[in-house]
Design a protein around this motif. Structure first.
Motif, mmCIF file in Angstrom:
data_model
loop_
_atom_site.group_PDB
_atom_site.id
_atom_site.type_symbol
_atom_site.label_atom_id
_atom_site.label_comp_id
_atom_site.label_asym_id
_atom_site.label_seq_id
_atom_site.Cartn_x
_atom_site.Cartn_y
_atom_site.Cartn_z
ATOM 1 N N THR A 1 -15.098 128.524 35.891
ATOM 2 C CA THR A 1 -14.606 127.332 35.211
ATOM 3 C C THR A 1 -13.145 127.511 34.824
ATOM 4 O OG1 THR A 1 -15.338 128.176 33.066
ATOM 5 C CG2 THR A 1 -16.897 126.805 34.290
ATOM 6 N N THR B 1 -11.430 120.697 41.284
ATOM 7 C CA THR B 1 -12.679 120.779 40.555
ATOM 8 C C THR B 1 -12.477 121.673 39.332
ATOM 9 O OG1 THR B 1 -15.025 121.355 40.706
ATOM 10 C CG2 THR B 1 -13.485 122.768 41.897
ATOM 11 N N ARG B 2 -13.209 121.412 38.275
ATOM 12 C CA ARG B 2 -13.074 122.179 37.044
ATOM 13 C C ARG B 2 -14.133 123.265 36.937
ATOM 14 N NH1 ARG B 2 -9.192 119.794 34.825
ATOM 15 N NH2 ARG B 2 -9.187 121.374 33.165
ATOM 16 N N GLU B 3 -15.133 123.190 37.788
ATOM 17 C CA GLU B 3 -16.187 124.195 37.772
ATOM 18 C C GLU B 3 -16.673 124.437 39.195
ATOM 19 O OE1 GLU B 3 -19.633 124.918 34.685
ATOM 20 O OE2 GLU B 3 -20.278 123.416 36.166
ATOM 21 N N LEU B 4 -16.710 125.700 39.566
ATOM 22 C CA LEU B 4 -17.123 126.076 40.911
ATOM 23 C C LEU B 4 -18.471 126.773 40.824
ATOM 24 C CD1 LEU B 4 -16.188 126.038 43.841
ATOM 25 C CD2 LEU B 4 -15.077 128.234 43.455
#
Length: 292
Positions: free
Chosen positions: A41, A242-245
């Motif tokens: 994140t 993206t903010r979270e992988l």
């Protein structure tokens, strides 16, 4: 344009993706998904950049194959009385050099000819052309390689042999020669293309559309050996919106986007993630834009 600075308070993350630890998400094992045990994140003022750092990939996929629709050869034989016989030949899947492909084709034609024809396929290294001679045949007058009109002309082996998409005939005791350079890649295997589902925002293809390809690995070894790749000098990095992988899907393809089949041989990819942050002024402007 946003001001980006490297976040010196966060170390890069190196993801080691082993194919045997993934989930198959396609028909072939060149398409895999990895689920991360702990999501990656970022803070509100951060950005992720990712690039392919290293790879170990087996050259175990076939360039000439039924899957790639390039392993057919249609030959129309004509006898001295005007009778004809059509040979629809299928070349076994494999990675050939010019000489082994020549031997395979000679054997296939000689075994399947109605007129007991015998052939000589000779690869000329000086010209990078094939020379094909019909040496003999019982009552055989000529043969036509149906590179243009055959039922399987769109699945033909002609590019490997160095011919254009047009029929070409040869009489008994005569020789024809390739009218293009021999291409043992089939014209479609310029390297291993690595594509992701990460939605990069800073790579455009020639039509101006966004592209998700994170690299092309050159094929720098012979078939059935390992391809070693390292990208350590000024690599181009993809901006990931993206903010979270949580998971990563990878497709390994050829030039025309066909997923490769590694025939159950494992491969490993190393992806490096860098963390960037917006300058204070840029971050405030972005917050105001989101509010509006």
């Amino acid at each position: 344009m946003p001001t980006l600075n490297k976040n010196n308070y966060r170390n890069p993350i190196l993801l080691q993706l082993n194919s045997e630890n993934s989930i198959s998400t396609g028909e072939y094992d060149g398409q895999k998904t990895w689920l991360l045990e702990k999501p990656i994140t970022i803070a509100r003022n951060e950005y992720m950049l990712i690039h392919l750092r290293n790879a170990i990939i087996p050259y175990s996929f076939y360039v000439l194959s039924e899957k790639n629709e390039n392993n057919k050869l249609d030959i129309l034989e004509t006898d001295i009385y005007g009778g004809t016989n059509l040979l629809n030949l299928t070349i076994p899947d494999g990675n050939y050099v010019a000489t082994t492909l020549a031997d395979t084709l000679e054997e296939l034609i000689n075994e399947n000819s109605t007129f007991n024809s015998t052939w000589d396929f000779f690869y000329n290294q000086d010209t990078n052309h094939f020379e094909i001679k019909c040496k003999a045949g019982l009552d055989l007058a000529s043969a036509t390689f149906q590179f243009g009109s055959g039922t399987n002309s769109n699945k033909s082996v002609r590019i490997f042999l160095g011919f254009t998409k047009a029929d070409i005939s040869v009489n008994v005791a005569q020789t024809i020669e390739s009218n293009k350079n021999v291409d043992m890649t089939g014209g479609e295997s310029d390297g291993v293309h690595i594509q992701t589902n990460l939605g990069a925002t800073n790579i455009l293809v020639d039509n101006g559309k966004l592209n998700t390809e994170i690299g092309i690995i050159p094929i720098n070894t012979n078939p059935f050996n390992l391809i070693y790749y390292e990208n350590s000098t000024a690599p181009f990095k993809l901006a990931i919106p993206t903010r979270e992988l949580k998971q990563i899907e990878i497709k390994l393809t050829d030039r025309i986007n066909r997923v490769l089949d590694f025939n159950d041989i494992s491969y490993t990819l190393f992806l490096e993630i860098d963390f960037m942050y917006y300058g204070e002024d840029t971050f405030r402007r972005k917050e105001n834009e989101e509010v509006l």
